[in-house]
Design an enzyme around this catalytic site. Structure first.
Site, PDB file in Angstrom:
ATOM      1  N   ASP A  31       0.855  -1.185   0.000  1.00 28.79           N
ATOM      2  CA  ASP A  31       0.000   0.000   0.000  1.00 28.79           C
ATOM      3  C   ASP A  31       0.895   1.241   0.000  1.00 28.79           C
ATOM      4  O   ASP A  31       1.865   1.314   0.754  1.00 28.79           O
ATOM      5  CB  ASP A  31      -0.913  -0.013   1.246  1.00 28.79           C
ATOM      6  CG  ASP A  31      -2.011   1.023   1.153  1.00 28.79           C
ATOM      7  OD1 ASP A  31      -1.706   2.220   1.001  1.00 28.79           O
ATOM      8  OD2 ASP A  31      -3.195   0.641   1.236  1.00 28.79           O
ATOM      9  N   GLN A  94     -14.235   2.713   2.002  1.00 25.42           N
ATOM     10  CA  GLN A  94     -13.709   2.296   0.689  1.00 25.42           C
ATOM     11  C   GLN A  94     -13.447   3.532  -0.172  1.00 25.42           C
ATOM     12  O   GLN A  94     -14.339   4.353  -0.379  1.00 25.42           O
ATOM     13  CB  GLN A  94     -14.705   1.366  -0.025  1.00 25.42           C
ATOM     14  CG  GLN A  94     -14.138   0.804  -1.329  1.00 25.42           C
ATOM     15  CD  GLN A  94     -15.060  -0.217  -1.996  1.00 25.42           C
ATOM     16  OE1 GLN A  94     -16.238  -0.335  -1.658  1.00 25.42           O
ATOM     17  NE2 GLN A  94     -14.519  -0.938  -2.958  1.00 25.42           N
ATOM     18  N   HIS A 100     -10.543  -5.156  -2.783  1.00 24.63           N
ATOM     19  CA  HIS A 100      -9.176  -5.443  -2.322  1.00 24.63           C
ATOM     20  C   HIS A 100      -9.198  -5.790  -0.845  1.00 24.63           C
ATOM     21  O   HIS A 100     -10.052  -5.320  -0.096  1.00 24.63           O
ATOM     22  CB  HIS A 100      -8.239  -4.257  -2.582  1.00 24.63           C
ATOM     23  CG  HIS A 100      -8.756  -2.959  -2.051  1.00 24.63           C
ATOM     24  ND1 HIS A 100      -9.718  -2.217  -2.703  1.00 24.63           N
ATOM     25  CD2 HIS A 100      -8.465  -2.283  -0.925  1.00 24.63           C
ATOM     26  CE1 HIS A 100      -9.983  -1.134  -2.002  1.00 24.63           C
ATOM     27  NE2 HIS A 100      -9.246  -1.156  -0.903  1.00 24.63           N
TER      28      HIS A 100
HETATM   29  P1  AMP Z   1      -9.696   1.473   0.720  1.00 28.03           P
HETATM   30  O1  AMP Z   1      -9.762   2.736   1.539  1.00 28.03           O
HETATM   31  O2  AMP Z   1     -10.061   0.250   1.493  1.00 28.03           O
HETATM   32  O3  AMP Z   1     -10.453   1.605  -0.578  1.00 28.03           O
HETATM   33  O4  AMP Z   1      -8.160   1.268   0.382  1.00 28.03           O
HETATM   34  C1  AMP Z   1      -7.520   1.816  -0.723  1.00 28.03           C
HETATM   35  C2  AMP Z   1      -6.062   1.731  -0.426  1.00 28.03           C
HETATM   36  O5  AMP Z   1      -5.350   1.839  -1.645  1.00 28.03           O
HETATM   37  C3  AMP Z   1      -5.534   2.845   0.499  1.00 28.03           C
HETATM   38  O6  AMP Z   1      -4.967   2.262   1.669  1.00 28.03           O
HETATM   39  C4  AMP Z   1      -4.510   3.561  -0.359  1.00 28.03           C
HETATM   40  O7  AMP Z   1      -3.386   3.988   0.376  1.00 28.03           O
HETATM   41  C5  AMP Z   1      -4.155   2.506  -1.381  1.00 28.03           C
HETATM   42  N1  AMP Z   1      -3.675   3.019  -2.661  1.00 28.03           N
HETATM   43  C6  AMP Z   1      -4.236   4.004  -3.416  1.00 28.03           C
HETATM   44  N2  AMP Z   1      -3.527   4.187  -4.544  1.00 28.03           N
HETATM   45  C7  AMP Z   1      -2.506   3.290  -4.511  1.00 28.03           C
HETATM   46  C8  AMP Z   1      -1.421   2.986  -5.390  1.00 28.03           C
HETATM   47  N3  AMP Z   1      -1.238   3.644  -6.537  1.00 28.03           N
HETATM   48  N4  AMP Z   1      -0.552   2.008  -5.018  1.00 28.03           N
HETATM   49  C9  AMP Z   1      -0.717   1.347  -3.855  1.00 28.03           C
HETATM   50  N5  AMP Z   1      -1.719   1.587  -3.001  1.00 28.03           N
HETATM   51  C10 AMP Z   1      -2.600   2.547  -3.312  1.00 28.03           C
END
Ligand code: AMP
Ligand code: ZN
Length: 137
Positions: A31, A94, A100
């Protein structure tokens, strides 16, 4: 593949990620804004908005993979614990609408605030909830 989806693009390899594992079904990567050292995400290559859309076969494969990644995190990082987090819907936190699973290593004294304060419901409310959910399954 959904055209405007960040995780579809990452899963496909069109956008770079700190990948720790990939196979024909999933990509696992760190992440970019981690809650702790080693926080990673398991992302299916196929697009599903959320858990309501996910099929059982993919869910089974995903959870089997999660057990392996969990053991790898413990081995590599000597973490003291691990939280699995999976958010569905804006109200649940989310932010990326492609299913994910978060794996968040925990360390003694890390003070991450993932836990909730327990509510106390009346017995009748519990029974009503039990019946409602049972009937919906
Ligand atoms: P959620 O809030 O459960 O939808 O989680 C989305 C997650 O994706 C967050 O923890 C972000 O930090 C992560 N995220 C967003 N963009 C990227 C990226 N380009 N590479 C890796 N993680 C990401
Ligand atoms: Zn997607």
């Amino acid at each position: 593949m959904k055209d405007d989806c960040l995780f579809c693009k990452i899963a496909k390899g069109d956008i770079p990620s700190a990948t720790i594992y990939e196979d024909r079904y999933f990509r696992v990567f760190l992440d970019v804004n981690p809650a702790s050292k080693g926080h990673c995400l398991i992302v299916p290559r196929e697009h599903f908005d959320n858990i309501y859309d996910l099929d059982g076969e993919t869910a089974g494969r995903l959870f089997a993979l999660a057990t392996g990644v969990a053991r790898a995190l413990r081995k590599a990082l000597s973490c003291d614990g691990l939280n699995l987090v999976q958010n569905n819907g804006k109200v649940a936190g989310q932010t990326v609408n492609h299913f994910h699973l978060h794996l968040i290593p925990r360390y003694e004294g890390d003070q991450l605030g993932l836990l909730w304060k327990a509510k106390h419901l009346k017995e009748e409310e519990m029974e009503e909830l039990r019946k409602k959910i049972k009937n919906a399954i």
